[in-house]
Design an enzyme around this catalytic site. Structure first.
Site, short mmCIF file in Angstrom:
data_model
loop_
_atom_site.label_atom_id
_atom_site.label_comp_id
_atom_site.label_asym_id
_atom_site.label_seq_id
_atom_site.Cartn_x
_atom_site.Cartn_y
_atom_site.Cartn_z
N SER A 221 -7.85 0.54 0.63
CA SER A 221 -8.23 1.63 1.53
C SER A 221 -7.20 2.73 1.39
CB SER A 221 -8.31 1.13 2.98
OG SER A 221 -8.63 2.19 3.85
N LYS B 285 -12.04 8.55 -1.89
CA LYS B 285 -11.25 7.46 -1.33
C LYS B 285 -11.59 6.13 -2.01
CE LYS B 285 -10.08 5.23 3.06
NZ LYS B 285 -10.33 5.16 4.53
N GLU C 11 -3.59 -8.44 3.00
CA GLU C 11 -3.41 -9.05 4.32
C GLU C 11 -4.55 -8.71 5.28
OE1 GLU C 11 -2.08 -4.88 4.99
OE2 GLU C 11 -1.95 -6.32 3.34
N HIS D 223 -4.37 -3.98 0.10
CA HIS D 223 -4.15 -4.60 1.42
C HIS D 223 -4.66 -6.04 1.44
CE1 HIS D 223 -2.57 -1.40 3.98
NE2 HIS D 223 -3.42 -0.57 3.44
N CYS E 48 0.83 -1.21 0.00
CA CYS E 48 0.00 0.00 0.00
C CYS E 48 0.86 1.27 0.00
CB CYS E 48 -1.00 -0.03 1.14
SG CYS E 48 -2.44 1.03 0.79
N ARG F 287 -15.06 3.41 12.85
CA ARG F 287 -14.22 4.35 13.60
C ARG F 287 -14.36 5.76 13.04
NH1 ARG F 287 -8.43 3.67 11.80
NH2 ARG F 287 -9.33 4.96 10.13
#
Length: 301
Positions: free
Chosen positions: A192, A163, A237, A235, A142, A249
Site C-alpha cells: 500500500s 498507487k 504484518e 506490509h 515500507c 475509509r
C-alpha cells in the site's frame, strides 16, 4: 513465544484472545533467561492497531522477547491518545544510552513528502545513526524501508503514476539465505504505497542483496549482506482487513482510489478478504529474530 509487554497494554488482551502467549513483567522475571530486547519505533498513526500486528508477527518463536515501544518527540500525532503514549512509549532521548538486540522501524503516511520535509526527519536520522552501534539488526518496513535506504545508501524514492495497492506475487531470489528459509519459490504479500525504490538502484549497491521481488511491483525484501540492516518494501504484518479498512475509509472521504488488487473474492468489496500471506509473513519475522538477532547478539548487551 512469550512476548513480554506491560500488563495493561491494550494489545495484550487482543493477542490473548487469539491464543498468542504474552507475559507481564512479574512472570518474566521468574524465568532465569535473558530475553531478546526489541525496540519498535512506531511511526504509524493508528499505533494500537500496529502494536497488535507487529506483536502478532513476533509471536512465532520460542524465544522470550521484551518489547519497548518508541515514538518521536518532535512530532506527536492526533490519532493515538496522549495517555496511551505516556504510559507505553518512550522517546529516543530516554533510550539512547541503551543497547537493543533488534529494532523495528515502521512505515508512516508521509511518503509523498521529501524525506527532509518530514517533521521528525532529524530525529529519525539520529535513531538510524544510533542503530549502527547500539542495535544488532534493524528491520525497516515500507516507508521506514524507503527512509533507511535513503539515509544509509542515498537511494531516492520515486513517486508512482498509480498507487501500488493490494496483494501481489513475489519470487525468492536466494533460497539459501536464512531470512527466506522455509519460503516457497513464490509467495504473496500486501503493498500500500504511492512510491517505490527502483530495484535497479538497489542492485547498484554492493552491500545490498535483493532476496525477493515482484515483476509487478518491484523489490520486496532487501538485506545488507551481514544482516545488520533489513528492508521490507511492503506490509507483511497487515491483518486480513487492513487493506479493506483503508480502501473503504478513502472511499468515504470521496478519494479516487482503485480497489486493492487480488484481494476481494470476485473483486467484490462486500466479500470477506481471503488471508493468503500470513505464513510467509510469520517466517520473515521468525527468521529475522532467530538468525539475525538471537544467533549473533551477545548475551551481555
Amino acid at each position: 513465544m512469550p512476548i513480554k509487554v506491560q500488563s495493561n497494554l491494550p494489545a495484550r488482551k487482543v493477542l490473548e484472545n487469539e491464543n498468542i502467549f504474552t507475559m507481564d513483567e512479574k512472570r518474566a522475571i521468574q524465568q532465569d533467561i535473558r530475553p531478546l530486547e526489541i525496540a519498535i519505533l512506531n511511526l504509524m498513526p493508528l499505533k494500537e492497531a500496529t502494536e497488535v500486528q507487529l506483536l502478532r508477527s513476533l509471536s512465532n518463536t520460542p524465544l522470550q522477547v521484551d518489547v519497548t515501544f518508541l515514538t518521536t518527540a518532535s512530532y506527536v500525532g492526533k490519532n493515538t491518545a496522549a495517555s496511551h503514549l505516556d504510559k507505553f512509549y518512550l522517546t529516543y532521548e530516554e533510550i539512547k544510552d541503551k543497547k537493543f538486540d533488534g529494532l523495528m522501524i515502521t512505515g508512516a503516511p508521509v511518503e509523498l513528502m521529501e524525506f527532509e520535509e518530514v517533521t521528525y526527519w532529524d530525529e529519525l536520522t539520529k535513531i538510524m545513526e544510533w542503530s549502527k552501534h547500539n542495535i544488532t539488526s534493524t528491520m525497516h518496513i515500507c516507508w521506514g524501508a524507503q527512509a533507511g535506504l535513503y539515509y544509509h545508501y542515498g537511494i531516492q524514492k520515486k513517486i508512482l503514476d498509480n498507487k501500488v495497492f493490494g496483494i501481489f506475487n513475489h519470487k525468492v531470489n536466494n533460497r539459501k539465505n536464512p531470512l527466506v528459509r522455509g519460503f516457497d519459490d513464490c509467495f504473496l504479500a500486501p503493498h500500500s504505497r504511492y512510491t517505490e525504490v527502483p530495484i535497479e538502484l538497489i542492485r547498484q549497491q554492493r552491500d545490498l542483496v535483493v532476496l525477493a521481488e515482484s515483476e509487478e511491483v518491484g523489490a520486496f525484501l532487501v538485506m545488507e549482506k551481514t544482516g545488520k540492516q533489513i528492508f521490507i518494501l511492503g506490509h507483511p504484518e497487515y491483518d486480513r482487513v487492513t487493506l479493506d479498512e483503508e480502501y473503504k475509509r478513502d472511499r468515504r472521504k470521496g478519494l479516487d482510489i482503485a480497489m486493492p488488487k487480488n484481494y476481494y473474492p470476485e473483486d467484490n468489496p462486500e466479500n470477506k478478504p481471503i488471508l493468503t500471506w500470513r505464513a510467509h509473513a510469520n517466517a520473515i519475522y521468525t527468521n529475522w529474530l532467530n538468525y539475525f538477532v538471537y544467533q549473533v547478539t551477545p548475551y551481555n548487551l
